[in-house]
Design a protein around this motif. Structure first.
Motif, mmCIF file in Angstrom:
data_model
loop_
_atom_site.group_PDB
_atom_site.id
_atom_site.type_symbol
_atom_site.label_atom_id
_atom_site.label_comp_id
_atom_site.label_asym_id
_atom_site.label_seq_id
_atom_site.Cartn_x
_atom_site.Cartn_y
_atom_site.Cartn_z
ATOM 1 N N GLU A 298 0.806 -1.210 0.000
ATOM 2 C CA GLU A 298 0.000 0.000 0.000
ATOM 3 C C GLU A 298 0.848 1.273 0.000
ATOM 4 O O GLU A 298 0.430 2.300 -0.494
ATOM 5 C CB GLU A 298 -0.934 0.023 1.212
ATOM 6 C CG GLU A 298 -2.115 -0.913 1.081
ATOM 7 C CD GLU A 298 -1.775 -2.353 1.434
ATOM 8 O OE1 GLU A 298 -0.651 -2.606 1.900
ATOM 9 O OE2 GLU A 298 -2.625 -3.224 1.230
ATOM 10 N N ILE A 299 2.043 1.211 0.588
ATOM 11 C CA ILE A 299 2.850 2.426 0.728
ATOM 12 C C ILE A 299 3.987 2.509 -0.271
ATOM 13 O O ILE A 299 4.735 3.472 -0.271
ATOM 14 C CB ILE A 299 3.397 2.571 2.170
ATOM 15 C CG1 ILE A 299 4.303 1.402 2.555
ATOM 16 C CG2 ILE A 299 2.269 2.705 3.158
ATOM 17 C CD1 ILE A 299 4.949 1.528 3.916
ATOM 18 N N ARG B 117 2.193 7.940 -1.806
ATOM 19 C CA ARG B 117 1.340 7.008 -1.072
ATOM 20 C C ARG B 117 1.756 6.991 0.388
ATOM 21 O O ARG B 117 2.915 7.194 0.713
ATOM 22 C CB ARG B 117 1.454 5.612 -1.677
ATOM 23 C CG ARG B 117 1.023 5.607 -3.143
ATOM 24 C CD ARG B 117 1.198 4.283 -3.757
ATOM 25 N NE ARG B 117 -0.069 3.555 -3.617
ATOM 26 C CZ ARG B 117 -0.226 2.308 -4.004
ATOM 27 N NH1 ARG B 117 0.777 1.642 -4.500
ATOM 28 N NH2 ARG B 117 -1.383 1.722 -3.866
#
Length: 52
Positions: free
Chosen positions: A18-19, A24
């Protein structure tokens, strides 16, 4: 500090998909959990470290 660092490493490794990328970041619930758990770990340290 060690507990907070280990907690951050575990959260970062679990959220790497996700990062990973520009712009992000980690989702807010995970950041809130880190803050609450980190302050709990800091409070579990047992005082200010002063003697006397």
């Amino acid at each position: 500090m060690v507990g907070g660092g280990l907690l951050w490493a575990l959260l970062s490794l679990s959220m790497v998909d996700e990062i990973d990328g520009p712009g992000r970041s980690m989702p807010l619930p995970f950041l809130a959990f880190y803050v609450l758990a980190g302050t709990g770990l800091a409070g579990a340290g047992g005082g200010t470290g002063r003697r006397g």
